[in-house]
Design a protein around this motif. Structure first.
Motif, short mmCIF file in Angstrom:
data_model
loop_
_atom_site.label_atom_id
_atom_site.label_comp_id
_atom_site.label_asym_id
_atom_site.label_seq_id
_atom_site.Cartn_x
_atom_site.Cartn_y
_atom_site.Cartn_z
N GLY A 64 1.18 9.32 -5.96
CA GLY A 64 1.10 10.34 -5.29
C GLY A 64 -0.11 10.37 -4.40
N TRP A 65 -0.70 9.11 -4.00
CA TRP A 65 -1.47 9.02 -2.84
C TRP A 65 -0.86 8.78 -1.44
CZ3 TRP A 65 -4.77 5.07 -6.52
CH2 TRP A 65 -4.83 5.98 -7.77
N VAL A 67 0.65 -1.34 0.02
CA VAL A 67 -0.11 0.12 -0.04
C VAL A 67 0.77 1.09 -0.09
CG1 VAL A 67 -1.60 1.06 1.32
CG2 VAL A 67 -1.94 -1.11 1.24
N ARG A 68 2.04 1.48 0.80
CA ARG A 68 2.61 2.53 1.05
C ARG A 68 3.45 2.72 -0.58
NH1 ARG A 68 8.15 2.46 4.12
NH2 ARG A 68 8.48 0.82 2.31
N ARG A 69 4.00 1.64 -0.99
CA ARG A 69 4.88 1.73 -2.39
C ARG A 69 3.92 2.00 -3.48
NH1 ARG A 69 8.25 -3.53 -3.81
NH2 ARG A 69 8.48 -2.15 -5.38
N LEU A 70 2.61 1.67 -3.58
CA LEU A 70 1.62 1.99 -4.41
C LEU A 70 1.24 3.77 -4.34
CD1 LEU A 70 -0.83 -1.00 -4.71
CD2 LEU A 70 0.71 -0.12 -6.52
N GLY A 71 1.21 3.87 -3.02
CA GLY A 71 0.73 5.35 -2.56
C GLY A 71 1.69 6.26 -3.07
N ASP A 72 2.95 5.79 -2.87
CA ASP A 72 4.25 6.60 -3.15
C ASP A 72 4.44 6.76 -4.72
OD1 ASP A 72 4.74 7.05 -0.61
OD2 ASP A 72 6.44 5.49 -0.49
N LEU A 88 -6.85 4.18 12.27
CA LEU A 88 -7.30 4.88 11.37
C LEU A 88 -6.51 4.89 10.19
CD1 LEU A 88 -9.22 6.86 10.23
CD2 LEU A 88 -8.17 8.66 11.40
N ALA A 89 -6.62 4.50 9.19
CA ALA A 89 -5.89 4.48 7.75
C ALA A 89 -6.32 5.42 6.62
CB ALA A 89 -5.78 3.07 7.22
N THR A 90 -5.89 6.53 6.17
CA THR A 90 -6.22 7.40 5.57
C THR A 90 -5.23 7.54 4.08
OG1 THR A 90 -6.82 8.90 7.42
CG2 THR A 90 -6.62 10.15 5.14
N ILE A 91 -6.16 7.43 2.92
CA ILE A 91 -5.63 7.62 1.69
C ILE A 91 -5.99 8.88 1.07
CG2 ILE A 91 -5.42 6.68 -0.82
CD1 ILE A 91 -6.21 4.07 0.34
N ARG A 92 -5.07 9.76 0.84
CA ARG A 92 -5.30 11.11 0.32
C ARG A 92 -4.78 11.17 -1.13
NH1 ARG A 92 -3.24 12.22 5.37
NH2 ARG A 92 -5.18 13.44 6.89
N PHE A 93 -5.85 11.71 -1.98
CA PHE A 93 -5.57 11.72 -3.48
C PHE A 93 -5.22 13.24 -3.88
CE2 PHE A 93 -9.58 9.49 -2.38
CZ PHE A 93 -9.25 8.23 -2.57
N GLY A 94 -3.59 12.99 -3.44
CA GLY A 94 -2.86 14.33 -3.95
C GLY A 94 -2.58 14.59 -5.22
N ASN A 95 -2.60 13.55 -6.35
CA ASN A 95 -2.21 14.02 -7.59
C ASN A 95 -3.45 13.50 -8.42
OD1 ASN A 95 0.13 14.82 -6.99
ND2 ASN A 95 1.28 12.98 -7.41
N ALA A 96 -4.78 13.01 -7.96
CA ALA A 96 -5.51 12.52 -8.63
C ALA A 96 -6.73 13.69 -8.79
CB ALA A 96 -6.35 11.52 -7.82
#
Length: 430
Positions: A405-406, A397-402, A419-427
């Motif tokens: 850009g999420w 998950v971390r590698r995909l997020g990096d 609490l796990a949070t995914i932020r859509f920085g580049n989407a």
């Protein structure tokens, strides 16, 4: 390189030149003053010795443009001697006479008192002019030598600085391209033998690292593709067996476990395939409703809860649409939901959709600060005794997020949940 080696060398040479200049100026002033006083003392001693050698005749007093002399015999009136000079005790002194500084010698003997006074105004001017000339020549010499030495040192260090820039630009994990500059880069003809050896060694190291990364990438891609075929066969077979009403109930439970394991393996293979792709070969991007994708993953996760007293809810605070690779987000959400279902024995799991993020909140075992720091490490599990889970979900998950850009963040407390949070920085959010 903003603070490269050449700038530091220039700063060192400028500092050294300034310190040397200050030391030289102070030295010239101190030595000049000492030499001046010594010469004046010698002059006075020589004139006094010559006067007494000639019998101490007042008519033989030495006089010149810089030297004045008075001789007062016992009982004579010393009115001719300036007041500030005749008040001095025997010996050498610095005094003012007629408003002008003088170096004075009072030699008192039985024959009388000999006063010798040298005007230091002209001597001081000549001494300062000499010191200024010597100091100027010295400063010019220091500046020239420092500049020439700096230029030579800079020419020696510049290849190291250039090579460090080339090495800093190359990232073996950057799959957009190979090395931006082929090492070793062209060197000047006068480059040292050591510098050529260093450049050649770094070039060989860069080549070996690039080959290693390529081999790892090829293996991950090929192995993932090879795993797809048997997993598909197993999944289809279990689907057919589950659809057969003649299969006993206890066999159906085993088939469901096999089906969930196959699903986990397919998700893992998908993640490996995404990570093994070249960066310029991005997964298919499309516009989609975030709720639809999250709802699909939530439905898949319900099967993982089995008979646990855990409630799984989807909470929608906003209804964003994303322009992004949906399969990547599915893999990330699938791993986070799988973790939440695995480590939550009772309570609830809430999946919250907001404008620019998705939050997965559970009431599971939680993690301490030490465990949270290691959560992204491969094969690390918060619950070592839980047979479910391979310890690489959060790493993926971390590698995909990096990669896309999420950024993914975790907040947790022991026995309070995570609490796990995914932020859509580049989407792109529509």
């Amino acid at each position: 390189m903003p603070q490269g080696l050449p700038k530091r060398i220039r700063f060192a040479f400028v500092t050294q030149a300034l310190l040397a200049s200050v030391a030289m100026v102070v030295g010239i002033v101190v030595v000049g003053a000492y030499v001046r006083d010594t010469l004046l003392d010698r002059w006075l001693d020589t004139e006094a010795a010559a006067f007494w050698a000639n019998g101490g005749n007042a008519a033989e007093l030495p006089r010149s443009a810089l030297l004045q002399a008075w001789f007062v015999t016992p009982g004579d009136d010393p009115a001719a001697v300036p007041p500030r000079i005749r008040e001095l005790a025997p010996g050498k002194h610095v005094a003012l006479g007629d408003g002008e500084p003088r170096h004075v010698l009072l030699d008192r003997r039985a024959e009388g008192d000999l006063y010798l006074a040298i005007s230091t105004h002209m001597v001081n001017r000549m001494a300062w002019l000499t010191a200024l000339l010597l100091g100027g020549l010295g400063l010019l010499g220091i500046a020239v030598i420092s500049w020439l030495t700096y230029r030579r040192s800079r020419l020696m260090v510049l290849p190291v600085n250039r090579l460090s820039d080339v090495v800093a630009q190359w990232n073996p994990n950057d799959w957009d391209a190979a090395m931006p500059v082929v090492l070793p880069y062209p060197l000047a003809a006068d480059t040292s033998k050591e510098m050529r050896a260093l450049s050649s060694a770094l070039g060989g190291l860069a080549t070996r690292m690039a080959e290693f990364v390529q081999r790892e990438r090829d293996f991950t891609r090929d192995a993932s593709h090879e795993l797809r075929t048997p997993l598909t066969v197993v999944r289809v077979a279990t689907d057919m067996m589950l659809g057969d009403p003649a299969v006993p109930a206890h066999m159906q439970r085993s088939l469901l476990r096999i089906q969930r394991a196959v699903q986990d393996m397919e998700t893992l293979v998908d993640a490996f395939l995404i990570l093994a792709r070249e960066r310029h070969v991005a997964p298919q991007t499309e516009e989609f409703a975030l709720r639809d994708l999250v709802e699909e993953e939530v439905d898949k996760a319900r099967a993982l809860l089995q008979d646990k007293p855990v409630e799984l809810h989807l909470v929608e605070h906003a209804s964003p649409r994303l322009l992004a690779p949906p399969r990547v987000l599915s893999v990330m959400l699938g791993h986070l939901l799988s973790n939440a279902c695995t480590f939550t024995e009772q309570g609830r799991i809430d999946v919250e959709i907001d404008t620019d993020e998705v939050r997965i909140r559970d009431t599971g075992i939680g993690m301490s600060e030490d465990t949270l720091r290691q959560a992204y490490d491969p094969f690390f599990r918060a619950d070592q005794f839980n047979p479910i889970g391979k310890g690489i979900g959060l790493t993926i998950v971390r590698r995909l997020g990096d990669r896309f850009g999420w950024p993914v963040t975790l907040e947790s407390e022991p026995s309070r949940g995570t609490l796990a949070t995914i932020r859509f920085g580049n989407a792109s959010v529509a």
